[in-house]
Write an enzyme that holds these catalytic residues in place. Structure first.
Site, PDB file in Angstrom:
ATOM      1  N   LYS A   1      66.733  39.953 110.738  1.00  0.00           N
ATOM      2  CA  LYS A   1      67.967  40.069 110.953  1.00  0.00           C
ATOM      3  C   LYS A   1      68.716  41.117 110.752  1.00  0.00           C
ATOM      4  O   LYS A   1      68.771  41.856 109.905  1.00  0.00           O
ATOM      5  CB  LYS A   1      68.831  39.221 108.874  1.00  0.00           C
ATOM      6  CG  LYS A   1      68.104  37.204 109.250  1.00  0.00           C
ATOM      7  CD  LYS A   1      69.439  37.411 109.931  1.00  0.00           C
ATOM      8  CE  LYS A   1      69.102  35.818 110.369  1.00  0.00           C
ATOM      9  NZ  LYS A   1      69.722  34.761 111.700  1.00  0.00           N
TER      10      LYS A   1
ATOM     11  N   ASP B   1      68.170  39.305 115.048  1.00  0.00           N
ATOM     12  CA  ASP B   1      69.424  38.436 115.488  1.00  0.00           C
ATOM     13  C   ASP B   1      70.541  38.642 114.051  1.00  0.00           C
ATOM     14  O   ASP B   1      70.499  39.082 113.549  1.00  0.00           O
ATOM     15  CB  ASP B   1      68.784  36.962 114.540  1.00  0.00           C
ATOM     16  CG  ASP B   1      69.846  35.644 114.626  1.00  0.00           C
ATOM     17  OD1 ASP B   1      71.595  36.033 115.577  1.00  0.00           O
ATOM     18  OD2 ASP B   1      69.558  34.789 114.031  1.00  0.00           O
TER      19      ASP B   1
ATOM     20  N   GLU C   1      69.871  38.771 119.620  1.00  0.00           N
ATOM     21  CA  GLU C   1      70.169  37.219 119.462  1.00  0.00           C
ATOM     22  C   GLU C   1      72.323  37.271 118.805  1.00  0.00           C
ATOM     23  O   GLU C   1      71.895  37.579 117.966  1.00  0.00           O
ATOM     24  CB  GLU C   1      69.652  36.549 118.074  1.00  0.00           C
ATOM     25  CG  GLU C   1      70.265  34.611 118.105  1.00  0.00           C
ATOM     26  CD  GLU C   1      69.477  33.652 117.304  1.00  0.00           C
ATOM     27  OE1 GLU C   1      67.873  33.827 117.617  1.00  0.00           O
ATOM     28  OE2 GLU C   1      69.700  33.518 116.305  1.00  0.00           O
TER      29      GLU C   1
ATOM     30  N   HIS D   1      67.535  26.666 119.189  1.00  0.00           N
ATOM     31  CA  HIS D   1      67.972  26.922 117.688  1.00  0.00           C
ATOM     32  C   HIS D   1      67.516  25.863 117.075  1.00  0.00           C
ATOM     33  O   HIS D   1      67.829  24.955 117.899  1.00  0.00           O
ATOM     34  CB  HIS D   1      69.295  27.117 117.774  1.00  0.00           C
ATOM     35  CG  HIS D   1      69.384  27.329 116.060  1.00  0.00           C
ATOM     36  ND1 HIS D   1      70.770  27.030 115.091  1.00  0.00           N
ATOM     37  CD2 HIS D   1      69.543  28.797 115.308  1.00  0.00           C
ATOM     38  CE1 HIS D   1      70.541  27.182 114.264  1.00  0.00           C
ATOM     39  NE2 HIS D   1      70.407  28.560 114.821  1.00  0.00           N
TER      40      HIS D   1
ATOM     41  N   GLU E   1      61.219  28.115 116.811  1.00  0.00           N
ATOM     42  CA  GLU E   1      61.794  28.757 115.730  1.00  0.00           C
ATOM     43  C   GLU E   1      61.737  28.166 114.491  1.00  0.00           C
ATOM     44  O   GLU E   1      61.497  26.765 114.269  1.00  0.00           O
ATOM     45  CB  GLU E   1      63.737  28.861 115.754  1.00  0.00           C
ATOM     46  CG  GLU E   1      64.554  29.265 115.136  1.00  0.00           C
ATOM     47  CD  GLU E   1      65.614  30.024 114.824  1.00  0.00           C
ATOM     48  OE1 GLU E   1      66.780  29.375 115.554  1.00  0.00           O
ATOM     49  OE2 GLU E   1      66.103  30.571 114.135  1.00  0.00           O
TER      50      GLU E   1
HETATM   51 CA    CA Z   1      70.943  33.041 114.340  1.00  0.00          CA
END
Ligand code: CA
Length: 376
Positions: A166, A194, A220, A296, A329
């Protein structure tokens, strides 16, 4: 066979520790589960991504088009529901609600024909998928350079071969974190990042250029989902491929992304973009545009199983002796209901997840467990 009843279950649990990403924080974890029941008392299960209470209200609003309808007529029902609120409901919660209903109808269809969904959708093209770990969320205290590096090393030790980091907080901080993770896991481990659309194009470009040498599989949601020009600007500035689509809906929404050439890895959510019916159409459209698709996934085992059934039929693009394969994912963040509501959890072994082979979604719902998380 007719649809006799449609029920929603709003699931909600308080997390043991809140976690956050670039634009939000989770203190509780929730979901809207949909049950469609036929007049011969067979149940199909679905799940809506996004805010559970509004999704449940929308499922309620679609009921007049569902009760009495033939549950096997999935495309007809999809068109009826989309048409019902088309003028005000082309994106967002109305489509999340259709998604949950559509998944439940496919579960029913599979049970009716005693076949897994992926078989009825023309597959399977694959029977298992490699998974990448989704996690690395931020805690309210502590040093991310310490606890996130440890978290990723944990995924590597579990057998995962890739993990998503992240970012979207602050460029220098994000670049240092990605570099620290790359240093810790070595050159072979797959890393994605992401930003959860926490950046504008200027900062997204700065981060992409700062970490480009670290072999990043994709970047992402670098910018907000509506900003396709922003995606194109970031894409033009870096060799890192762009990923996105968890905030886009239906074939009509994805058509615009594909026409613009904005995204290299398309990520519709089966529980949001329009369900299994629509995501198969989006997958075939992505195939025609030569764009990779990796759904996703976020939610309970219902969404996970729906995604796996979809992944089983994602076309090779192009086929070959060693074609590119989509990765699952696999959300590793805390979600007490995720596995608990299924009688048999869907787990990975050395980073590999088997596609369910039972009728419909191939899962059995534990009604008692479901009731413990249900707040409506
Ligand atoms: Ca995402």
């Amino acid at each position: 066979m007719k649809i006799a009843e449609v029920k929603t279950y709003i699931l909600e649990t308080t997390l043991s520790e809140p976690f956050h990403w670039a634009i939000g924080e989770a203190v509780k974890r929730g979901s809207c589960v949909v049950e469609v029941i036929t007049d011969d008392r067979v149940s199909g299960w679905g799940e809506c991504f996004g805010p559970a209470r509004p999704a449940a209200a929308m499922v309620e609003a679609y009921k007049p088009w569902l009760i009495g309808a033939d549950p096997l007529a999935t495309d007809k029902i999809w068109q009826d529901l989309y048409g019902a609120f088309r003028d005000q409901g082309q994106k967002g919660v109305p489509i999340c609600a259709i998604s949950g209903i559509d998944i439940a109808l496919w579960d029913l269809k599979g049970k009716h024909f005693n076949a897994p969904i992926h078989q009825l959708m023309g597959g399977p093209i694959r029977t298992e998928v490699a998974a990448y770990a989704t996690g690395t969320y931020r805690k309210r205290s502590g040093d991310p350079l310490d606890y996130i590096v440890k978290e990723v090393l944990g995924y590597q030790a579990e057998g995962f071969t890739a993990c998503k980091i992240k970012v979207g907080f602050q460029v220098d901080e994000d670049a240092a974190l990605v570099a620290a993770v790359r240093h810790a896991v070595g050159p072979q481990f797959g890393l994605m990042m992401d930003a959860n659309h926490g950046y504008d194009a200027i900062d997204a470009i700065r981060l992409a250029q700062a970490v480009e040498h670290l072999n990043i599989i994709w970047f992402e949601e670098p910018v907000p989902p509506e900003d396709l020009d922003g995606y194109l600007a970031v894409k033009a500035s870096t060799s890192i491929p762009m990923a996105g689509g968890e905030c886009e809906y239906t074939r009509f929404g994805f058509r615009e992304i594909l026409k613009a050439g904005a995204i290299d890895y398309l990520q519709p959510d089966t529980c949001a973009a329009g369900g299994l019916s629509e995501c198969k159409k989006i997958a075939d459209m992505a195939n025609a545009f030569g764009v990779r698709m990796i759904p996703h996934v976020w939610g309970t085992g219902i969404g996970l199983s729906a995604s796996l059934n979809l992944m089983a039929v994602l076309p090779h693009n192009p086929p070959g002796r060693r074609p590119w394969e989509p990765m699952l994912e696999f959300d590793r963040s805390e979600h007490p209901a995720r596995q608990a509501i299924m009688k048999t959890p869907i787990e990975h072994v050395n980073g590999i997840v088997q596609i369910p082979t039972g009728p419909g979604l191939g899962i059995e719902i534990d009604r008692q467990a479901l009731a413990t998380f249900c707040v409506n």
